[in-house]
Design an enzyme around this catalytic site. Structure first.
Site, mmCIF file in Angstrom:
data_model
loop_
_atom_site.group_PDB
_atom_site.id
_atom_site.type_symbol
_atom_site.label_atom_id
_atom_site.label_comp_id
_atom_site.label_asym_id
_atom_site.label_seq_id
_atom_site.Cartn_x
_atom_site.Cartn_y
_atom_site.Cartn_z
ATOM 1 N N LYS A 1 0.847 -1.205 0.000
ATOM 2 C CA LYS A 1 0.000 0.000 0.000
ATOM 3 C C LYS A 1 0.872 1.240 0.000
ATOM 4 C CE LYS A 1 1.160 1.318 4.335
ATOM 5 N NZ LYS A 1 1.804 2.554 4.754
ATOM 6 N N ASP B 1 -2.207 -1.883 9.462
ATOM 7 C CA ASP B 1 -2.449 -1.879 8.011
ATOM 8 C C ASP B 1 -3.088 -3.181 7.512
ATOM 9 O OD1 ASP B 1 -1.282 0.628 7.790
ATOM 10 O OD2 ASP B 1 0.707 -0.180 7.332
#
Ligand code: ATP
Length: 329
Positions: free
Chosen positions: A15, A167
């Site tokens: 990401k 995350d």
């Protein structure tokens, strides 16, 4: 009739945060965030296999650089060390496998894991979190099929993921999403955008806690307050895609502390701007630098320009799907 698989391979994306706004830490030390995540087409792959000989033991893990990846070149050239990745109960893929096994509860056969890493370690791209997400999906599928039970729901997997790292729920979800709290409270963002990104990994990692400590040092605590919300214009710039508008809104509050810790990052950011990138930012807590390009061709041009100067760079696209099963056998 097909028999239950003996192994399942799942993958999960890296990401970057197009916006990452940080607020004052809560009394337990966590910094509240408002962030816009996008999942990046650089995937970690985890194979979970049954090994009945291992009943009652831990989960052995092996790790290799994904063949052909930039991370594999970094390892070959001595710019990254596989030994930075723990192979014991600290490994996030192992912790994910144990979390699923604990919830399933019934005695299950032993498990082994094999991780193929494509994401530079400690780079601010969430590679360890991607390993955890891929392991959650692979082990969930493998055990459910082996036991003939319903797999854990996506919501349950996401809650297990949040216990492993902030995350991980986003790596399960993929696409683009607003993240609040520590980043685990997610709201999917509709997007028709195809963003062309270039990542410039660095030859050393940055510790996320060290970057947050630097942020704390620069802010009058307590009193900075809640993080600024992600502006509606940033979401609008993803659907329909408007890379110029998005470029004007990119912001990472952890960039300044990351650059203080690693001043060479400022040169990389300047250089990308001179080469025509629409925007450049430090990815997450760094030190990987990410650039937004106009098009796939512009991204390749940036990569070539960086490579000419002896810097590593890789072009990739976003957003892409979250963790998913890729193969079984
Ligand atoms: P974040 O921004 O979430 O901190 P990152 O991309 O900067 O992530 P990771 O690559 O996830 O960093 O690694 C951070 C640390 O996590 C490593 O230094 C390593 O010690 C530890 N770690 C645990 N499990 C793993 C794993 N499977 N792969 C990589 N690192 C792992």
């Amino acid at each position: 009739m097909t028999s239950a698989p003996r192994w399942v391979t799942a993958s999960a994306p890296a990401k970057t945060n197009l916006l990452l706004h940080v607020g004052s830490p809560t009394p337990d030390g966590y910094h509240p965030l408002e962030t816009l995540f996008v999942a990046v087409d650089l995937r970690e792959t985890v194979t979970a296999a049954l090994d009945p000989a291992l009943v009652g033991t831990g989960v052995p893990v092996t790790v290799e650089p994904a063949p052909g990846s930039e991370y594999a070149r970094m390892v070959e050239q001595g710019a990254a060390r596989l030994s930075d990745i723990p192979l014991d109960g600290q490994n996030l893929a192992v912790r994910a496998a144990l979390a699923v096994r604990d919830v399933v509860g019934v005695p299950v056969p032993g498990l082994t894991l094999h991780v193929r890493k494509a994401v530079p370690v400690a780079g601010g791209m969430g590679g360890g979190s991607a390993d955890a997400a891929a392991a959650l999906v692979a082990v969930n599928e493998l055990l459910a099929e082996h036991l003939g039970t319903a797999p854990l729901t996506p919501g349950k997997l996401s809650r297990l993921g949040a216990g492993l790292g902030a995350d991980v729920p986003f790596m399960l979800l993929g696409g683009a999403a607003l993240g609040r709290g520590t980043g685990t409270e997610l709201e999917p963002v509709p997007t028709s955008a195809q963003l062309h990104l270039v990542f410039v990994p660095q030859d050393r990692g940055l510790s996320t806690p060290a970057v947050y400590r630097r942020w704390d040092d620069a802010h009058d605590l307590p009193g900075t307050g809640a993080p600024d919300p992600v502006p509606a214009q940033a979401l609008a710039a993803l659907d329909p895609a408007d890379p110029e508008a998005l470029a004007a809104l990119v912001r990472n509050d952890l960039q300044a502390p990351a650059v203080e810790l690693l001043p060479a990052l400022a040169d990389v950011l300047d250089h990308g701007a001179k080469l025509g990138a629409l925007a450049g930012w430090v990815s997450g807590s760094g030190p990987t630098v990410c650039f937004l390009a106009h098009s796939a061709d512009a991204a390749e041009h940036l990569v070539r320009a960086f490579s000419h100067e002896g810097r590593r760079a890789l072009a990739t696209a976003a957003p892409v799907p979250g963790a998913r099963v890729d193969a079984r056998g």
